[in-house]
Design a protein around this motif. Structure first.
Motif, PDB file in Angstrom:
ATOM      1  N   ILE A 102       0.776  -1.291   0.100  1.00 43.75           N
ATOM      2  CA  ILE A 102      -0.172  -0.101  -0.064  1.00 43.75           C
ATOM      3  C   ILE A 102       0.658   1.322  -0.013  1.00 43.75           C
ATOM      4  O   ILE A 102       0.656   2.207  -0.895  1.00 43.75           O
ATOM      5  CB  ILE A 102      -1.043   0.062   1.241  1.00 43.75           C
ATOM      6  CG1 ILE A 102      -2.289  -1.286   0.916  1.00 43.75           C
ATOM      7  CG2 ILE A 102      -1.658   1.394   1.236  1.00 43.75           C
ATOM      8  CD1 ILE A 102      -2.900  -1.490   2.364  1.00 43.75           C
ATOM      9  N   ALA A 103       1.945   1.216   0.702  1.00 42.83           N
ATOM     10  CA  ALA A 103       2.837   2.364   0.804  1.00 42.83           C
ATOM     11  C   ALA A 103       3.490   2.613  -0.373  1.00 42.83           C
ATOM     12  O   ALA A 103       3.583   3.763  -0.853  1.00 42.83           O
ATOM     13  CB  ALA A 103       3.795   2.172   1.933  1.00 42.83           C
ATOM     14  N   ARG A 104       3.958   1.672  -1.310  1.00 39.09           N
ATOM     15  CA  ARG A 104       4.502   1.672  -2.549  1.00 39.09           C
ATOM     16  C   ARG A 104       3.426   2.244  -3.413  1.00 39.09           C
ATOM     17  O   ARG A 104       3.907   2.943  -4.259  1.00 39.09           O
ATOM     18  CB  ARG A 104       5.107   0.316  -3.030  1.00 39.09           C
ATOM     19  CG  ARG A 104       6.398   0.031  -2.179  1.00 39.09           C
ATOM     20  CD  ARG A 104       7.198  -1.096  -2.956  1.00 39.09           C
ATOM     21  NE  ARG A 104       7.343  -0.971  -4.333  1.00 39.09           N
ATOM     22  CZ  ARG A 104       7.627  -1.808  -5.336  1.00 39.09           C
ATOM     23  NH1 ARG A 104       8.016  -2.980  -4.881  1.00 39.09           N
ATOM     24  NH2 ARG A 104       8.055  -1.255  -6.680  1.00 39.09           N
ATOM     25  N   ARG A 105       2.375   1.791  -3.608  1.00 33.13           N
ATOM     26  CA  ARG A 105       1.270   2.219  -4.491  1.00 33.13           C
ATOM     27  C   ARG A 105       0.921   3.708  -4.025  1.00 33.13           C
ATOM     28  O   ARG A 105       0.835   4.612  -5.222  1.00 33.13           O
ATOM     29  CB  ARG A 105       0.103   1.254  -4.047  1.00 33.13           C
ATOM     30  CG  ARG A 105      -1.087   1.692  -5.160  1.00 33.13           C
ATOM     31  CD  ARG A 105      -2.422   0.826  -4.993  1.00 33.13           C
ATOM     32  NE  ARG A 105      -1.914  -0.483  -4.908  1.00 33.13           N
ATOM     33  CZ  ARG A 105      -2.514  -1.450  -4.122  1.00 33.13           C
ATOM     34  NH1 ARG A 105      -3.638  -1.118  -3.130  1.00 33.13           N
ATOM     35  NH2 ARG A 105      -2.242  -2.642  -4.109  1.00 33.13           N
ATOM     36  N   PHE A 106       0.955   4.401  -3.042  1.00 31.68           N
ATOM     37  CA  PHE A 106       0.774   5.621  -3.020  1.00 31.68           C
ATOM     38  C   PHE A 106       2.090   6.668  -2.451  1.00 31.68           C
ATOM     39  O   PHE A 106       1.739   7.630  -2.158  1.00 31.68           O
ATOM     40  CB  PHE A 106      -0.296   5.755  -1.684  1.00 31.68           C
ATOM     41  CG  PHE A 106      -1.631   5.342  -1.946  1.00 31.68           C
ATOM     42  CD1 PHE A 106      -2.686   5.744  -3.197  1.00 31.68           C
ATOM     43  CD2 PHE A 106      -1.936   3.862  -1.685  1.00 31.68           C
ATOM     44  CE1 PHE A 106      -3.709   5.195  -3.125  1.00 31.68           C
ATOM     45  CE2 PHE A 106      -3.247   3.349  -1.880  1.00 31.68           C
ATOM     46  CZ  PHE A 106      -3.974   3.955  -2.924  1.00 31.68           C
TER      47      PHE A 106
ATOM     48  N   ARG B 278      -6.410   5.427   6.664  1.00 30.97           N
ATOM     49  CA  ARG B 278      -6.114   6.586   6.041  1.00 30.97           C
ATOM     50  C   ARG B 278      -4.978   6.649   5.570  1.00 30.97           C
ATOM     51  O   ARG B 278      -3.777   6.148   6.348  1.00 30.97           O
ATOM     52  CB  ARG B 278      -6.327   7.682   7.300  1.00 30.97           C
ATOM     53  CG  ARG B 278      -7.731   7.780   7.446  1.00 30.97           C
ATOM     54  CD  ARG B 278      -7.939   8.964   8.582  1.00 30.97           C
ATOM     55  NE  ARG B 278      -7.179   8.350   9.845  1.00 30.97           N
ATOM     56  CZ  ARG B 278      -6.881   9.260  10.865  1.00 30.97           C
ATOM     57  NH1 ARG B 278      -6.885  10.397  10.696  1.00 30.97           N
ATOM     58  NH2 ARG B 278      -6.279   8.616  11.794  1.00 30.97           N
ATOM     59  N   ILE B 279      -4.611   7.349   4.202  1.00 29.59           N
ATOM     60  CA  ILE B 279      -3.127   7.077   3.467  1.00 29.59           C
ATOM     61  C   ILE B 279      -2.792   8.444   3.413  1.00 29.59           C
ATOM     62  O   ILE B 279      -3.370   9.240   2.736  1.00 29.59           O
ATOM     63  CB  ILE B 279      -3.269   6.375   2.004  1.00 29.59           C
ATOM     64  CG1 ILE B 279      -3.912   5.160   2.447  1.00 29.59           C
ATOM     65  CG2 ILE B 279      -1.808   6.357   1.726  1.00 29.59           C
ATOM     66  CD1 ILE B 279      -3.208   3.957   3.010  1.00 29.59           C
ATOM     67  N   PRO B 280      -1.384   9.125   3.985  1.00 26.08           N
ATOM     68  CA  PRO B 280      -1.042  10.392   3.844  1.00 26.08           C
ATOM     69  C   PRO B 280      -0.586  10.394   2.206  1.00 26.08           C
ATOM     70  O   PRO B 280       0.242   9.412   1.908  1.00 26.08           O
ATOM     71  CB  PRO B 280      -0.096  10.442   4.810  1.00 26.08           C
ATOM     72  CG  PRO B 280       0.267   9.359   5.137  1.00 26.08           C
ATOM     73  CD  PRO B 280      -0.848   8.245   4.941  1.00 26.08           C
TER      74      PRO B 280
ATOM     75  N   LYS C  73       8.307   9.945   0.808  1.00 26.95           N
ATOM     76  CA  LYS C  73       8.301   8.934   1.327  1.00 26.95           C
ATOM     77  C   LYS C  73       8.869   8.444   2.491  1.00 26.95           C
ATOM     78  O   LYS C  73       8.307   8.076   3.166  1.00 26.95           O
ATOM     79  CB  LYS C  73       8.818   8.089   0.073  1.00 26.95           C
ATOM     80  CG  LYS C  73       8.718   6.491   0.320  1.00 26.95           C
ATOM     81  CD  LYS C  73       9.366   5.664  -0.601  1.00 26.95           C
ATOM     82  CE  LYS C  73       9.107   4.188  -0.413  1.00 26.95           C
ATOM     83  NZ  LYS C  73       9.474   3.296  -1.542  1.00 26.95           N
ATOM     84  N   ASN C  74      10.030   9.069   2.861  1.00 24.72           N
ATOM     85  CA  ASN C  74      10.889   8.895   3.997  1.00 24.72           C
ATOM     86  C   ASN C  74      10.815   9.884   5.009  1.00 24.72           C
ATOM     87  O   ASN C  74      11.537   9.896   6.013  1.00 24.72           O
ATOM     88  CB  ASN C  74      12.225   8.258   3.610  1.00 24.72           C
ATOM     89  CG  ASN C  74      12.203   7.070   2.754  1.00 24.72           C
ATOM     90  OD1 ASN C  74      11.540   6.258   3.418  1.00 24.72           O
ATOM     91  ND2 ASN C  74      13.003   6.966   1.820  1.00 24.72           N
TER      92      ASN C  74
END
Length: 81
Positions: A33-37, A63-65, A70-71
């Protein structure tokens, strides 16, 4: 005084960013999910106050920020938009 108040802000009071609501699908992981967004697992975990990052329930919402580096290790200051 500022640091005391800062420590008590909720996760929705972070640096300016936008969030989207994402429904967990079969086969998802926080990493995927993190990679996708284009965010980090740490950002998703902090924003959602996830206690067990290795466990995701299919159908739950996160909830995705978006709009953060990214880091980026963001602090809980400012407001959500």
């Amino acid at each position: 005084v500022f640091l005391t108040r800062l420590a008590h802000l909720p996760p929705t009071a972070m640096l300016p960013y936008h969030t989207i609501v994402y429904r967990v699908r079969p086969g998802d992981s926080l990493y995927k999910i993190a990679r996708r967004f284009k965010t980090s697992v740490a950002n998703i975990v902090r924003l959602n106050r996830i206690k067990r990052p290795s466990y995701l329930k299919v159908g739950s919402t996160l909830r995705i920020p978006v709009g953060l580096e990214k880091n980026l290790r963001f602090a809980f200051v400012g407001t959500s938009t």
